[in-house]
Structure formats: C-alpha cells, structure tokens
Design an enzyme around this catalytic site. Sequence first.
Site, PDB file in Angstrom:
ATOM      1  N   GLU A  83      32.756  43.738  33.896  1.00 31.11           N
ATOM      2  CA  GLU A  83      32.018  44.127  35.203  1.00 31.11           C
ATOM      3  C   GLU A  83      32.619  45.219  35.966  1.00 31.11           C
ATOM      4  O   GLU A  83      32.355  45.588  36.942  1.00 31.11           O
ATOM      5  CB  GLU A  83      31.687  43.008  36.096  1.00 31.11           C
ATOM      6  CG  GLU A  83      33.369  42.379  36.060  1.00 31.11           C
ATOM      7  CD  GLU A  83      33.009  40.926  36.988  1.00 31.11           C
ATOM      8  OE1 GLU A  83      32.690  40.869  38.098  1.00 31.11           O
ATOM      9  OE2 GLU A  83      33.581  39.797  36.322  1.00 31.11           O
ATOM     10  N   CYS A 115      31.998  37.549  35.361  1.00 32.28           N
ATOM     11  CA  CYS A 115      33.189  37.387  34.486  1.00 32.28           C
ATOM     12  C   CYS A 115      32.801  36.661  33.191  1.00 32.28           C
ATOM     13  O   CYS A 115      33.550  36.270  32.302  1.00 32.28           O
ATOM     14  CB  CYS A 115      34.048  36.483  35.307  1.00 32.28           C
ATOM     15  SG  CYS A 115      34.635  36.919  36.838  1.00 32.28           S
ATOM     16  N   HIS A 239      37.785  29.340  33.581  1.00 29.26           N
ATOM     17  CA  HIS A 239      37.852  30.566  34.130  1.00 29.26           C
ATOM     18  C   HIS A 239      38.697  30.300  35.232  1.00 29.26           C
ATOM     19  O   HIS A 239      38.769  29.535  35.953  1.00 29.26           O
ATOM     20  CB  HIS A 239      36.630  30.945  34.575  1.00 29.26           C
ATOM     21  CG  HIS A 239      36.635  32.304  35.344  1.00 29.26           C
ATOM     22  ND1 HIS A 239      36.844  33.305  34.913  1.00 29.26           N
ATOM     23  CD2 HIS A 239      36.076  32.476  36.649  1.00 29.26           C
ATOM     24  CE1 HIS A 239      36.643  34.314  35.762  1.00 29.26           C
ATOM     25  NE2 HIS A 239      36.294  33.682  37.075  1.00 29.26           N
TER      26      HIS A 239
END
Length: 398
Positions: A83, A115, A239
């Site tokens: 990103e 992400c 994450h």
Amino acid sequence: MKIAVGIDSLGFAAPQGFLDLVDLAEARGVPAGKYVDGLGVRRMAVAQPWEDPVALAANAAARVLEGPGVDRERIGLCVVGSETAVDHSKPIAAFLHGLLGLPAQARVYETKHACFGGTAGLFTALDWIASGSARGRAALVICTDIARYALRSAGEPTQGAGAVALLVRERPRLVSFEPTESASWSRDVDDFWRPLDRKEALVDGHLSVQCYLDAISGAYRGWTELTRGKVALARRCYHVPYGKMALKAHRHVRALDGLSEAEADATFAREVAPSLAMPAELGNIYTGSLYLALASLLRAEAASLEGQHVGHFSYGSGCTAEFFAGRVVEGAGALCALLELGQPLEHRKRYTVAEYEAIRGGDATADRTWRGSGAARPGEFAFVGLEKEARRYQRVPK
Ligand code: CAA
C-alpha cells in the site's frame, strides 16, 4: 493424490534504524506506559530515503533467493503486495524482476488492498500452483510497506517499515495451506486510507479497531463453519498494527470459542506471544505484518510445532479479511535454523527523536534527490534517485 502447497522459504528486511518508543513518548509528553503497555509497542523501524518499498522488497527477496534450496530459474510468478506503491503504473514487481534477475517467462505484478495485499498475493500463488498453471514452478510473494502517519498524531507510535518475502511452491518446507478452507469477510468502510497525493495515511483510529474486530468475527465464524472442528489450532498469528491489537483480536475470537476474557488471556502467552517478538522490533509493516508474526513464531518454535496447525488472520482496511490455517511441515525447524530469521534485526541504529523528525522532514523531496546509495549496508539494494524521471536502484557490493 492432492499435492501440498504453501510457504517453502521466508525472509524479511528491516531498515537499518529504529526509534525507541519510550524516547518518542518522552518527546511527545505522553506517559511511556501508554505506548509500552497501552498499545503494546516497543520500537518502530524508520526508513531512510534510500530504503524505499522497492529496496526493502528486493532485500527481503534476496535473502530468500540466496538462501538454501531455492532455484531462481524456477520462479514463474512474482506478486508484490503493497500500500506504499512508488508509481501509479509501474509495479514494484517489475523493478524486482530486473534487480533480482527473475526469468523472462515469469508473470509479475502488484496487488493492493491496504494490509491485505500480500495475502491476496499468497492466495493467488496457492491457487496458481494448485490449479496446475504453475507447471511445477514456484511463486515469489513479497509484502513491502512503510507505515507513515502525521507527526504528533495518535497513529504516530504505530508506524513502522519492512518487507517479507515468501517463496510459495508444491511440497513446501515450512507451512502448507488448504486454500479451499479459507474464509473471507469484506465490507465498505472508511477506517483507514491514503489519498493519491499523500505519503501519510489518514485513519479513524478507534473506528479502525472496531472494523478489525468485526472483520475477525466474520472471518473466524466463516472458518469454523468451513472446518467444522476438524482443525485444532496450536498457535494463532494475527495482523499486528500494534501488539495490543493482537490481544484484542485474540480475546474476540476466543470469546467466539466460548472462552471468558480471563480464559482467553490465560492462553495468550502460549498461543500468540511468540509471534509478537519481531513485530515489536519493526512496528506496523502493513502487508507484511501477519507474515512477520509467522516468521517470529517459526523462529521461536518451528521444531516443536511440526505437524500442528497455526491460525492466520489477515486484515486490510477498507476492508477485507481472511482467516485460514497453515500446518507446520515436518523438517521446518531444521530449515528455520538455516534461514537465520533474526539476522535483519542485528546491528541496527537507534535514532534520536530529532534524527527521526529530520528523516520525516525530508519525505516531500526524498524521491527527487539524487543521492547514490547513501549509507546502505553492504549487500543491500538502495534507491539512488531519478534519472529522466525514472527510479534507479543500485546494490552495494558485499
Ligand atoms: N498506561 C497504560 N495504558 C494506557 C495509558 C497509560 N498511561 N494511557 C492510555 N492507556 C491505554 C488505554 O487505556 C488504551 O487501552 P485499550 O485499547 O485497551 O482501551 C490504549 O492505551 C490506547 O489508548 P487510546 O485509545 O487513548 O489511544 P489513542 O486514542 O491515542 O489511539 C489508536 C490508539 C487508535 C490505536 C491509534 O494509535 C491509531 O490510530 N493507530 C493507527 C490505526 C491502527 O493501527 N488501527 C488498528 C486497526 S486497523 C488495522 O489493523 C490496519 C492497519 O494496519 C492500520
């Protein structure tokens, strides 16, 4: 007979310097406990101008390609999830094709969904191999990002930078996946985004936490329905935008399993904490965050986890998410010892807050300055500047 597919080798790259978040707390007049205990962060990697997303990706990929048992000539796909794109048209994967000397017959491109871009690349690679399109070749999936929020914003202590490279192929040596048992969950939300003209992300921080938790509920419910109790998870990797988020995520999914908060917390040290050591060194590395958590877990425990399943949760703001399981392959422990996964964290420089602010102060002009390879370390790739508006890179001799 079905052939196993998954991660065969793994490597990551870190910028050469970091900011200690106790130093940042002091400079911002915030109690250090808020960052260290409240957010669960310790250090964040700070990228110098020559450590751009392409250079970080090339450094991570070189560690894999130059590692044991990898044949660069057998790579047929290179997908980069990011990103922090450096160009609206030319993908980071095209730069890597040249820098890494990948085969001309390879397919190369970039994926984007905040992400989640790296996970999109991983599942494309798994499906490409499982479908037979790979014809026995391997895929290189690279996650690379620099997480930047405005100075003095609430997001500032949750920045970071780094890249993770995954070699994906049949009969993998580290972790195998079952792509048909992966559960997705998506929704259109404005929790985090980065308009095209900005280097720094915009975020509605508290909304983003809620969106992450909603997404993990949706994806985890989907995964438990798909697997119907057949897969027992020995460990769970999430994450990790900051360490505390992994604790919030764990409490959330363990509540769906019927555990109280105290019961979930009692499992955290065994099921999650080993995956948080390396994320605590680099901070949020966006697309690579989940895979840095996996690297951390494998570095600590691969040998004792062989044959067991690890849960994976990938979240991309905006948002899309995936919950899936991987099985640690027999022999993974011995390979992890050879991969020296902790090496990129050695000999790093601790920046002062003034040095960090000076680096950030140069962000606007960093891309337009010709600097050569700067102070890049031997053997590393560096962004050196623009030539006729095109980005140029060099590798410092070893
Ligand atoms: N000692 C110990 N703890 C303290 C403390 C102190 N002195 N002061 C505050 N705390 C605790 C608070 O109680 C709070 O804990 P809980 O979350 O358990 O309630 C914690 O520290 C954080 O405090 P605040 O909520 O007041 O913090 P904040 O408003 O300054 O911002 C944040 C927190 C929203 C996460 C902000 O850092 C942010 O916007 N970060 C970027 C966005 C982000 O990372 N979102 C994560 C989900 S989205 C995602 O995952 C995608 C992605 O990668 C970006």
